[in-house]
Design an enzyme around this catalytic site. Sequence first.
Site, mmCIF file in Angstrom:
data_model
loop_
_atom_site.group_PDB
_atom_site.id
_atom_site.type_symbol
_atom_site.label_atom_id
_atom_site.label_comp_id
_atom_site.label_asym_id
_atom_site.label_seq_id
_atom_site.Cartn_x
_atom_site.Cartn_y
_atom_site.Cartn_z
ATOM 1 N N LYS A 101 21.974 33.114 9.713
ATOM 2 C CA LYS A 101 22.369 31.932 8.932
ATOM 3 C C LYS A 101 23.021 30.896 9.838
ATOM 4 O O LYS A 101 23.839 31.250 10.687
ATOM 5 C CB LYS A 101 23.361 32.374 7.850
ATOM 6 N N PRO A 142 23.819 39.105 17.454
ATOM 7 C CA PRO A 142 25.183 39.450 17.870
ATOM 8 C C PRO A 142 26.107 39.584 16.659
ATOM 9 O O PRO A 142 25.871 38.987 15.608
ATOM 10 C CB PRO A 142 25.601 38.284 18.761
ATOM 11 N N VAL A 143 27.150 40.404 16.821
ATOM 12 C CA VAL A 143 28.066 40.756 15.736
ATOM 13 C C VAL A 143 29.315 39.876 15.832
ATOM 14 O O VAL A 143 29.744 39.516 16.930
ATOM 15 C CB VAL A 143 28.422 42.259 15.860
ATOM 16 N N ALA A 144 29.886 39.521 14.672
ATOM 17 C CA ALA A 144 31.060 38.619 14.609
ATOM 18 C C ALA A 144 30.766 37.339 15.372
ATOM 19 O O ALA A 144 31.493 36.925 16.271
ATOM 20 C CB ALA A 144 32.320 39.305 15.139
ATOM 21 N N ALA A 145 29.641 36.700 15.011
ATOM 22 C CA ALA A 145 29.079 35.621 15.825
ATOM 23 C C ALA A 145 28.903 34.309 15.066
ATOM 24 O O ALA A 145 28.393 33.347 15.630
ATOM 25 C CB ALA A 145 27.729 36.068 16.377
ATOM 26 N N GLY A 146 29.261 34.270 13.780
ATOM 27 C CA GLY A 146 29.071 33.035 13.006
ATOM 28 C C GLY A 146 27.663 32.870 12.481
ATOM 29 O O GLY A 146 27.303 31.826 11.958
ATOM 30 N N GLY A 151 25.414 37.745 10.362
ATOM 31 C CA GLY A 151 24.524 38.889 10.605
ATOM 32 C C GLY A 151 24.793 40.076 9.691
ATOM 33 O O GLY A 151 23.869 40.615 9.090
ATOM 34 N N GLY A 152 26.054 40.479 9.573
ATOM 35 C CA GLY A 152 26.386 41.617 8.704
ATOM 36 C C GLY A 152 26.060 41.296 7.254
ATOM 37 O O GLY A 152 25.546 42.151 6.513
ATOM 38 N N SER A 153 26.334 40.064 6.850
ATOM 39 C CA SER A 153 26.013 39.642 5.482
ATOM 40 C C SER A 153 24.504 39.625 5.273
ATOM 41 O O SER A 153 24.009 39.997 4.207
ATOM 42 C CB SER A 153 26.569 38.237 5.220
ATOM 43 N N ASP A 204 29.545 35.450 2.371
ATOM 44 C CA ASP A 204 28.253 34.927 2.838
ATOM 45 C C ASP A 204 27.049 35.704 2.297
ATOM 46 O O ASP A 204 25.908 35.332 2.553
ATOM 47 C CB ASP A 204 28.185 35.010 4.374
HETATM 48 O O1 C5P Z 1 34.411 37.023 2.877
HETATM 49 P P1 C5P Z 1 34.519 37.347 4.328
HETATM 50 O O2 C5P Z 1 34.835 38.776 4.590
HETATM 51 O O3 C5P Z 1 33.342 36.860 5.126
HETATM 52 O O4 C5P Z 1 35.754 36.496 4.887
HETATM 53 C C1 C5P Z 1 36.397 36.793 6.104
HETATM 54 C C2 C5P Z 1 37.747 36.069 6.193
HETATM 55 O O5 C5P Z 1 37.523 34.650 6.340
HETATM 56 C C3 C5P Z 1 38.627 36.175 4.954
HETATM 57 O O6 C5P Z 1 39.428 37.301 5.031
HETATM 58 C C4 C5P Z 1 39.441 34.883 5.018
HETATM 59 O O7 C5P Z 1 40.509 35.022 5.917
HETATM 60 C C5 C5P Z 1 38.476 33.891 5.616
HETATM 61 N N1 C5P Z 1 37.779 33.065 4.606
HETATM 62 C C6 C5P Z 1 38.464 32.034 3.976
HETATM 63 N N2 C5P Z 1 37.818 31.253 3.055
HETATM 64 C C7 C5P Z 1 36.504 31.456 2.777
HETATM 65 C C8 C5P Z 1 35.789 32.494 3.407
HETATM 66 C C9 C5P Z 1 36.452 33.288 4.328
HETATM 67 O O8 C5P Z 1 39.662 31.808 4.220
HETATM 68 N N3 C5P Z 1 35.905 30.667 1.892
#
Ligand code: C5P
Length: 294
Positions: free
Chosen positions: A10, A91-95, A98-100, A133
């Site tokens: 994404k 890649p993981v934790a990459a924006g 991927g996990g989603s 996500d």
């Molecule tokens: O939902 P997800 O696990 O991807 O979110 C990871 C972290 O990102 C949340 O724990 C929160 O700190 C932050 N987040 C947020 N506002 C969002 C989405 C994520 O603050 N709309």
Amino acid sequence: MRVTVRAPAKLNLFLHIGEQHADGFHDLESLAAFTEEADLLEFAPSDELTLRAQGPFAGALPGVPDNLVMRAARALDGNRGAEMALCKNLPVAAGLGGGSADAAAALRGLNVLWKLDRTDAELLAIAASIGSDVPACLLSRPLWMAGRGEQVAALPELPPVALVLVNPGVAVPTSRVFAALNARSGTGRMAPPAAGMKTVWDLVSYIADTDNDLEAPAEAIYPVIGEVLAALEHEPGCIQAQMSGSGATCFGIFQDGPWAGGAAGRIAADHPGWWVRATRLAAPGFGAPLVLAA
Ligand code: C5P
């Protein structure tokens, strides 16, 4: 019967952050789209629920019980089994979500394997319970994200877009970047794009006045993100370079595929530790489950 599903990466073509709520989550607004760079999942019938991960980034995944694919399978139906295989290309934790994307692909694939016939609305509700996500990744098409990201509305197809994705090899915890956020664009600044964008230039002019609000805080924590953006911007044919999600992956929008391919080759050669891919936006149906004979 076996079912294979692609879990495309994404991209947030822009990402504006608004108010923070009592639960800690922020309002956001984003135009998201998906690329042909993808993880691959395969599902086969089994009495037990098992997951095997392979591929270049399998080692960076959390243990099987906590994996989002397992959580998605159990959330869909806690009583059924399946043999699940994940080829972790992203890649993981990459924006890149991927996990989603993997969790969403599991919902799409197991809905077919288990012949559940869950509606899109039912699958979206389950997806939202897994992560912000996951609903977007369930649709895996151009879409408008709102709320904390779980409110998704499908948009018309976007024009063909050639891309280069670059990740410098740092894992970025999303919560850390949100915690460092200082300037917010707020929501309501943009209206969803109208149908009928024909070329990459239409898309670029639409996003010209947008930002990724998470780029500045992510770059403050991980300065290498600035180097990635500079490397992309330095390339001929790069129209715009921006970070996706909470980083560290950045994408360059290129004039066409050959420009993107050349840029990816040069950036990879100059930075052996970086993950660099030339790709493009995925066509409709790219993430649809494919049923194979056993
Ligand atoms: O939902 P997800 O696990 O991807 O979110 C990871 C972290 O990102 C949340 O724990 C929160 O700190 C932050 N987040 C947020 N506002 C969002 C989405 C994520 O603050 N709309």
